[in-house]
Design a protein around this motif. Structure first.
Motif: not given
Length: 247
Positions: A41-51
């Motif tokens: 949410a904070s970086w405006h990326v998809a969850r797989p990218t955050a993972a």
């Protein structure tokens, strides 16, 4: 929160930002790291990218996940000494302290072990570049370290073939003269009987056990830039960890 830049993959930018927070003390040992959902949410990326960003930090041993709880900053003071050695190599480009005595025993092209050739994506009949060092300290001979590289690096990083210590270490040298960059590392520790060469260097009886520490330094695309195998005499090396027994 900074905006995403296009210079590095997004997951590396996120993991680098969190790592900098940890190094600056903004996230202390034991502190909880933002979750996949929060990072997405904070970086405006998809969850797989955050993972993938969190996994990058886990692979580096910087954070750890606790089932049903979250992801937390690792207490570096509780890491095994062998892992600390890998951390020094990744952070400073050298696994040795400045006052250590390092003798380069070999620097050249050889037929490396099968696991090294496979990791470096070298043909079965191909050669690899090797650097073998004997490291001593005030207590005597402390370790026998061997590093392997792709033979292709000999042309663009010729000092790897010099039988002398490289200021800043092999990683620092490679990153200064090539476009190669270490992104993460994997290590493994095991024990076995010492070879004749190891018994000679460490002045060990036959048979004698040694501790073997292997470290693979990977680039962002998962390619292996450098393989290390470090051998320690068992009577001069041990692990010591302190950790809480409270859940």
């Amino acid at each position: 929160m900074p905006e995403i830049e296009e210079v590095l993959p997004k997951y590396l930018q996120i993991s680098g930002y969190i790592r900098n927070q940890i190094e600056r003390g903004e996230l202390a040992p034991g502190a909880e790291v933002p979750s996949e959902r929060e990072l997405a949410a904070s970086w405006h990326v998809a969850r797989p990218t955050a993972a993938r960003a969190l996994n990058e930090l886990r692979q580096r041993g910087i954070v750890e996940s606790r089932r049903g709880s979250g992801t937390y900053v690792v207490d570096r003071s509780a890491l095994p000494a062998a892992r600390e050695r890998g951390d020094r190599a990744r952070q400073y480009g050298s696994a040795y302290s400045e006052n250590a005595s390092v003798t380069v025993l070999e620097a050249g092209m050889v037929d490396g072990p099968v696991w090294v050739r496979e990791g470096l994506a070298v043909a079965v009949d191909g050669s690899v570049l090797v650097r073998k060092r004997l490291v001593s300290n005030d207590s005597g001979v402390a370790e026998l370290a061997t590093s392997w590289f792709s033979a292709a690096l000999a042309e663009i990083a010729p000092r790897l073939l010099d039988a002398e210590r490289l200021p800043g270490g092999t990683v620092g040298y490679l990153e200064s003269v090539t476009d190669h960059r270490v992104s993460y590392a994997r290590d493994r520790v095991s024990a076995r009987l010492a070879t004749a060469d190891e018994r000679r260097h460490f002045d060990l009886p036959r048979p004698a056990a040694v501790l073997v520490y292997r470290l693979a330094l990977h680039e962002a695309d998962d390619a292996v830039l450098q393989f290390d195998e470090v051998v320690y005499p068992s009577d001069r090396w041990e692990f010591q960890q302190e950790y809480s027994t409270r859940s």
